[in-house]
Design an enzyme around this catalytic site. Structure first.
Site, PDB file in Angstrom:
ATOM      1  CG  HIS A 111      -1.915  -1.080   1.269  1.00  0.00           C
ATOM      2  ND1 HIS A 111      -2.617  -1.398   2.421  1.00  0.00           N
ATOM      3  CD2 HIS A 111      -2.344  -1.956   0.321  1.00  0.00           C
ATOM      4  CE1 HIS A 111      -3.424  -2.413   2.178  1.00  0.00           C
ATOM      5  NE2 HIS A 111      -3.269  -2.771   0.905  1.00  0.00           N
ATOM      6  N   PRO A 112       1.859   1.375  -0.877  1.00  0.00           N
ATOM      7  CG  PRO A 112       3.171   1.293  -2.815  1.00  0.00           C
ATOM      8  CD  PRO A 112       2.264   0.448  -1.960  1.00  0.00           C
TER       9      PRO A 112
END
Length: 543
Positions: free
Chosen positions: A478-479
């Protein structure tokens, strides 16, 4: 129209979760011409359409950028896989399909920090316009292009023990994490069609757009720099079929390459922190210190348990089992391949003293022999009955960065998450292990648990748990936040209207603009950013 004659009102870079939504909506308005550039192929096939096919896609370099972090100091120097979709549909075509929106508090905090266009009431309306949701109530949309469905009816029966354990610990049952409240345990909703096929952003927004005369998609077109003149972006230089072209925008260029590729393209083009650009041999065209900074990600940790009852391992660990699963899906659209592996989960407090639910839980009736996303080959289900329970802290405090390895866009950027750099992140994870063990000790799970084998019953002290978390914890992919939104130029990259600070003709619409990571999985918020961006752009263009 030939590649070297391209002139459109809007040029969008990246046909991912946000870019597909944005391009589809802008072209649907009928007011503007839209060009969408995607570095990867325009492909559908068995592995892309099949929900459990992400086990194949996530290690396939033809549809995945296959990035990896630099050695992470907080993880003993380990590198972390950073899979990103390199295909029309982007990460929505290769992800695990869990659909979350985040909480009211998340977005109201965005607005409080100087981003008024992203308050909960506005964001909720955008979500509703996107959704064709299985839950028919005031919290959800039912006429949008994005099918969101519950897979509870096909979830593995072992999930019932997990949910019953929650009941025994007085954790509330929650059948809709995108409803009025997020806390509790239940089954996740997924971006899976009623026909049991993956619901990617491409399927929802580009399939209807492909026949429009004002829309053009160029796949296998790698953006290599932005065309900049007098503090204005006028076009995109890209490489396709071994040749270099420039696509120009009458109105705006919009970057939708995601939290890794968007800051990378900006910096290679000379937009970013001056000293770092000069060090990499890039001419500074526009000083913008926050480009590539403030990156966040959800950090996860699993516990694994041998089971006295069958799990998905028995169905997927042998060739005959996999063949049966494939035939079941092909003939009937059912069985293990018709869903992801994260069937159930929820949100809980890591400790009673916490103000709100700060942990996301994942329950999977499957265990595998490789770290998720490891390059080289598909992870194989373990050959014994087992299941896993995992946690991630929903609002991590550690911050990373994306920086340049060279002045060439074809060289991968340097990615540093700095996981567990902030001591409070580790404190939450250690508390989270206690929360998982409390569930495992509840009578419902005790009936089916043969033994805890990772990290093992002897790993009890905070010191031993910290060592194991650093050794086995991983990114949950989930950058975000690497081009964050905010009103101050030196602290943010875009303003509330997604316009890049002090440069004309350029906006960003992807997960890189998140001021901070939201509570839950990020594919839904990424698509919402594309939806909200289209609304903002159409408002501005008609003003």
């Amino acid at each position: 129209m030939q590649d070297d004659q391209l002139l459109f009102d809007f040029v969008i870079v990246g046909a991912g979760s946000a870019g597909c939504v944005l391009a589809g909506n802008l072209s649907a308005s009928g007011k503007h011409s839209v060009l969408l550039l995607e570095a990867g192929p325009d492909r559908t096939g068995f592995w892309i359409k099949t929900p459990l096919g992400y086990g194949h896609s996530i290690v396939n370099k033809s549809v995945n950028w296959m990035y990896a972090s630099e050695p992470e100091p907080g993880l003993g120097g380990r590198t972390v896989p950073v899979p990103r979709g390199r295909i029309v549909g982007g990460s929505s075509a290769i992800n695990a399909m869990v659909y979350m929106r985040g909480t009211k508090a998340d977005y109201d905090e965005w607005a409080h920090d100087g981003n008024p266009d992203w308050a909960w009431d506005k964001v909720l309306d955008s979500y509703k316009r996107m959704e064709n949701h299985c839950v028919r109530d005031a919290w959800h949309g039912t006429t949008g292009p994005l099918q969101v469905n519950s897979r509870a009816s096909v979830a593995h029966p072992i999930c019932n023990a997990f949910l019953e354990a929650g009941d025994q610990l007085q954790i509330p049952r929650n059948d809709d994490f995108n409803g009025e409240r997020v806390d509790g345990l239940g089954y996740y909703h997924h971006t899976i069609c009623s026909s049991a096929k993956r619901m990617s952003a491409s399927r929802g927004w580009l399939d209807p757009a492909r026949g429009r005369s004002n829309f053009k998609l160029l796949a296998n077109a790698r953006a290599i720099s932005l065309e900049i003149s007098d503090h204005a972006v006028t076009g995109v230089v890209y490489r396709r079929n071994g040749r270099v072209f420039t696509a120009r925008a009458r109105r705006e260029v919009v970057l939708a390459g995601g939290a890794i590729n968007t800051p990378h393209l900006l910096m290679v083009s000379g937009i970013g922190p001056g000293a770092a650009l000069r060090k990499a041999g890039v001419e500074v065209r526009h000083e913008l210190p926050a480009v590539g900074q403030h990156m966040q990600d959800h950090f996860a940790y699993d516990m694994q348990f041998r089971s006295r009852v069958p799990t998905l391992n028995q169905q997927l660990s042998t060739w005959p089992g996999r063949l049966r699963a494939g035939l079941q899906y092909y003939l009937f659209g059912s069985g293990p391949l018709s869903s992801g592996t994260t069937h159930a989960g929820g949100f809980v407090k890591s400790a009673p003293s916490r103000d709100m639910a700060n942990l996301q839980l994942y329950f999977s009736p499957l265990t595998r022999d490789l770290e998720p996303g490891s390059p080289g080959r598909m992870a194989q289900a373990d050959p014994y009955a087992a299941f896993s329970m995992g946690i991630c802290n929903t609002r991590p405090r550690s911050r990373g960065e994306v920086s340049l390895s060279s002045n060439d866009m074809t060289d991968a950027p340097l990615i540093r998450f700095n996981f567990l750099d902030h001591p409070e992140d580790m404190a939450e994870m250690i508390e989270g292990v206690g929360a998982l063990r409390a569930l495992a000790d509840a009578p419902a799970l005790q009936k089916i648990i043969e033994s805890e084998y990772l990290p093992g019953p002897d790993v009890r002290s905070d010191e031993d748990l910290e060592q194991d978390i650093r050794a086995r914890g991983y990114s949950i992919y989930h950058p975000c936040g690497s081009c964050r939104m905010g009103p101050v130029k030196d602290e943010a990259v875009v303003n509330s209207r997604l316009k890049v600070h002090q440069i004309q003709g350029l906006r960003i619409a992807d997960a890189s603009v998140l001021p901070f990571v939201v509570t839950g999985n990020l594919n839904g918020p990424s698509m919402m950013i594309g939806q909200r961006a289209s609304e903002i752009i159409l408002e501005d263009s008609s003003a």
